[in-house]
Motif scaffolding. Sequence first.
Motif, PDB file in Angstrom:
ATOM      1  N   SER A  80       0.306  -0.896  -0.187  1.00  0.00           N
ATOM      2  CA  SER A  80      -0.077  -0.135  -0.371  1.00  0.00           C
ATOM      3  C   SER A  80       0.828   1.111   0.494  1.00  0.00           C
ATOM      4  CB  SER A  80      -1.107   0.439   1.539  1.00  0.00           C
ATOM      5  OG  SER A  80      -1.935  -1.135   0.774  1.00  0.00           O
ATOM      6  N   GLU A  81       1.908   1.371   0.397  1.00  0.00           N
ATOM      7  CA  GLU A  81       2.743   2.418   0.725  1.00  0.00           C
ATOM      8  C   GLU A  81       3.112   3.043  -0.270  1.00  0.00           C
ATOM      9  OE1 GLU A  81       4.823   5.621   2.067  1.00  0.00           O
ATOM     10  OE2 GLU A  81       3.017   5.003   3.110  1.00  0.00           O
ATOM     11  N   VAL A  82       3.955   1.906  -1.243  1.00  0.00           N
ATOM     12  CA  VAL A  82       4.851   1.921  -2.012  1.00  0.00           C
ATOM     13  C   VAL A  82       3.745   1.815  -3.553  1.00  0.00           C
ATOM     14  CG1 VAL A  82       5.882   0.329  -3.793  1.00  0.00           C
ATOM     15  CG2 VAL A  82       6.204  -0.165  -1.687  1.00  0.00           C
ATOM     16  N   TYR A  83       2.503   1.551  -3.804  1.00  0.00           N
ATOM     17  CA  TYR A  83       1.597   1.636  -4.533  1.00  0.00           C
ATOM     18  C   TYR A  83       1.347   3.582  -3.953  1.00  0.00           C
ATOM     19  CZ  TYR A  83       0.946  -3.414  -5.879  1.00  0.00           C
ATOM     20  OH  TYR A  83       0.815  -4.643  -6.324  1.00  0.00           O
ATOM     21  N   LYS A  84       1.059   4.437  -3.069  1.00  0.00           N
ATOM     22  CA  LYS A  84       0.985   5.370  -3.159  1.00  0.00           C
ATOM     23  C   LYS A  84       1.673   6.414  -2.989  1.00  0.00           C
ATOM     24  CE  LYS A  84       0.167   6.270   1.885  1.00  0.00           C
ATOM     25  NZ  LYS A  84      -0.666   6.266   3.191  1.00  0.00           N
ATOM     26  N   SER A  85       3.028   5.934  -2.497  1.00  0.00           N
ATOM     27  CA  SER A  85       4.132   7.322  -2.592  1.00  0.00           C
ATOM     28  C   SER A  85       4.930   6.644  -3.514  1.00  0.00           C
ATOM     29  CB  SER A  85       4.102   7.243  -1.431  1.00  0.00           C
ATOM     30  OG  SER A  85       5.224   6.399  -0.548  1.00  0.00           O
ATOM     31  N   ALA A  86       5.373   5.504  -3.994  1.00  0.00           N
ATOM     32  CA  ALA A  86       6.755   5.675  -5.050  1.00  0.00           C
ATOM     33  C   ALA A  86       6.560   6.476  -6.488  1.00  0.00           C
ATOM     34  CB  ALA A  86       6.588   3.508  -5.817  1.00  0.00           C
ATOM     35  N   ALA A  87       7.926   6.059  -6.941  1.00  0.00           N
ATOM     36  CA  ALA A  87       7.771   6.555  -8.553  1.00  0.00           C
ATOM     37  C   ALA A  87       7.039   5.723  -9.538  1.00  0.00           C
ATOM     38  CB  ALA A  87       8.527   6.593  -8.844  1.00  0.00           C
ATOM     39  N   LYS A  88       6.951   5.314 -10.695  1.00  0.00           N
ATOM     40  CA  LYS A  88       6.353   4.734 -11.175  1.00  0.00           C
ATOM     41  C   LYS A  88       6.425   5.254 -12.393  1.00  0.00           C
ATOM     42  CE  LYS A  88       1.353   4.585 -12.069  1.00  0.00           C
ATOM     43  NZ  LYS A  88      -0.094   4.645 -11.805  1.00  0.00           N
ATOM     44  N   TRP A  89       6.207   4.025 -13.038  1.00  0.00           N
ATOM     45  CA  TRP A  89       6.634   4.463 -14.950  1.00  0.00           C
ATOM     46  C   TRP A  89       6.429   2.450 -15.674  1.00  0.00           C
ATOM     47  CZ3 TRP A  89       8.468   7.471 -17.466  1.00  0.00           C
ATOM     48  CH2 TRP A  89       8.640   7.320 -18.815  1.00  0.00           C
ATOM     49  N   HIS A  90       5.188   2.903 -16.441  1.00  0.00           N
ATOM     50  CA  HIS A  90       5.100   2.092 -17.211  1.00  0.00           C
ATOM     51  C   HIS A  90       5.623   1.841 -18.550  1.00  0.00           C
ATOM     52  CE1 HIS A  90       0.794   2.170 -15.832  1.00  0.00           C
ATOM     53  NE2 HIS A  90       0.809   3.392 -15.366  1.00  0.00           N
ATOM     54  N   CYS A  91       6.195   0.071 -18.570  1.00  0.00           N
ATOM     55  CA  CYS A  91       6.899   0.049 -20.064  1.00  0.00           C
ATOM     56  C   CYS A  91       5.960  -1.096 -20.710  1.00  0.00           C
ATOM     57  CB  CYS A  91       8.355  -0.220 -19.460  1.00  0.00           C
ATOM     58  SG  CYS A  91       8.380  -1.806 -18.651  1.00  0.00           S
ATOM     59  N   GLU A  92       6.652  -1.579 -21.417  1.00  0.00           N
ATOM     60  CA  GLU A  92       5.850  -2.108 -22.488  1.00  0.00           C
ATOM     61  C   GLU A  92       5.277  -4.337 -21.619  1.00  0.00           C
ATOM     62  OE1 GLU A  92       6.996  -3.385 -26.368  1.00  0.00           O
ATOM     63  OE2 GLU A  92       8.567  -1.290 -26.425  1.00  0.00           O
ATOM     64  N   CYS A  93       6.256  -4.061 -20.521  1.00  0.00           N
ATOM     65  CA  CYS A  93       5.485  -5.549 -19.959  1.00  0.00           C
ATOM     66  C   CYS A  93       5.757  -5.904 -18.608  1.00  0.00           C
ATOM     67  CB  CYS A  93       7.432  -6.380 -20.694  1.00  0.00           C
ATOM     68  SG  CYS A  93       8.655  -5.601 -19.491  1.00  0.00           S
ATOM     69  N   ALA A  94       5.850  -4.653 -18.051  1.00  0.00           N
ATOM     70  CA  ALA A  94       4.968  -4.275 -16.915  1.00  0.00           C
ATOM     71  C   ALA A  94       5.163  -2.698 -16.173  1.00  0.00           C
ATOM     72  CB  ALA A  94       6.547  -4.413 -16.088  1.00  0.00           C
ATOM     73  N   VAL A  95       4.307  -1.899 -15.349  1.00  0.00           N
ATOM     74  CA  VAL A  95       4.614  -1.382 -13.844  1.00  0.00           C
ATOM     75  C   VAL A  95       5.018  -1.776 -13.559  1.00  0.00           C
ATOM     76  CG1 VAL A  95       3.138   0.141 -12.947  1.00  0.00           C
ATOM     77  CG2 VAL A  95       1.793  -0.842 -15.410  1.00  0.00           C
ATOM     78  N   VAL A  96       6.440  -0.454 -13.279  1.00  0.00           N
ATOM     79  CA  VAL A  96       7.075  -1.010 -12.652  1.00  0.00           C
ATOM     80  C   VAL A  96       7.726   0.067 -10.988  1.00  0.00           C
ATOM     81  CG1 VAL A  96      10.249  -0.442 -12.471  1.00  0.00           C
ATOM     82  CG2 VAL A  96       8.983  -1.602 -14.404  1.00  0.00           C
ATOM     83  N   TYR A  97       7.385   0.274  -9.908  1.00  0.00           N
ATOM     84  CA  TYR A  97       7.184   0.651  -9.018  1.00  0.00           C
ATOM     85  C   TYR A  97       8.684   1.169  -8.250  1.00  0.00           C
ATOM     86  CZ  TYR A  97       2.258   1.137  -9.257  1.00  0.00           C
ATOM     87  OH  TYR A  97       1.005   1.222  -9.547  1.00  0.00           O
ATOM     88  N   PHE A  98       9.159   2.090  -7.660  1.00  0.00           N
ATOM     89  CA  PHE A  98      10.312   1.905  -7.377  1.00  0.00           C
ATOM     90  C   PHE A  98      10.134   3.196  -6.090  1.00  0.00           C
ATOM     91  CE2 PHE A  98      14.435   4.408  -6.574  1.00  0.00           C
ATOM     92  CZ  PHE A  98      15.211   3.653  -5.853  1.00  0.00           C
TER      93      PHE A  98
END
Length: 111
Positions: free
Chosen positions: A17-35
């Motif tokens: 929940s914390e990562v989904y709420k406040s992390a950096a997010k990037w969509h690429c062809e194969c996945a959604v990346v949260y950091f």
Amino acid sequence: MGCVGEFAAISDSRVFSEVYKSAAKWHCECAVVYFLASEQRKFSAVASKKIGNSVTRNYAKRRLRAAFYNQKDAIVSGIFILIAKKQIIDMSFEDIERNLKWAFKKIGAVK
């Protein structure tokens, strides 16, 4: 669950929940990346039922874990969540690695 290299598995739903709420997010062809930058080194690969049956979902997660493992030395400490997209099933492994490398660069997770 296990781990990838020195990255521990994420098992607490509060961390998700914390990562989904406040992390950096990037969509690429194969996945959604949260950091989320952190001293902890945690990782999780996720595949929803939209991907397919259990065999297909596990295949997608295995491919994400393997591609992440190949790049673990080039990325900084933090919490990573990779959510598989349906296209990952038809992509070559090299394309998956290239996509993840680009995503890590775009969200500032590269050393």
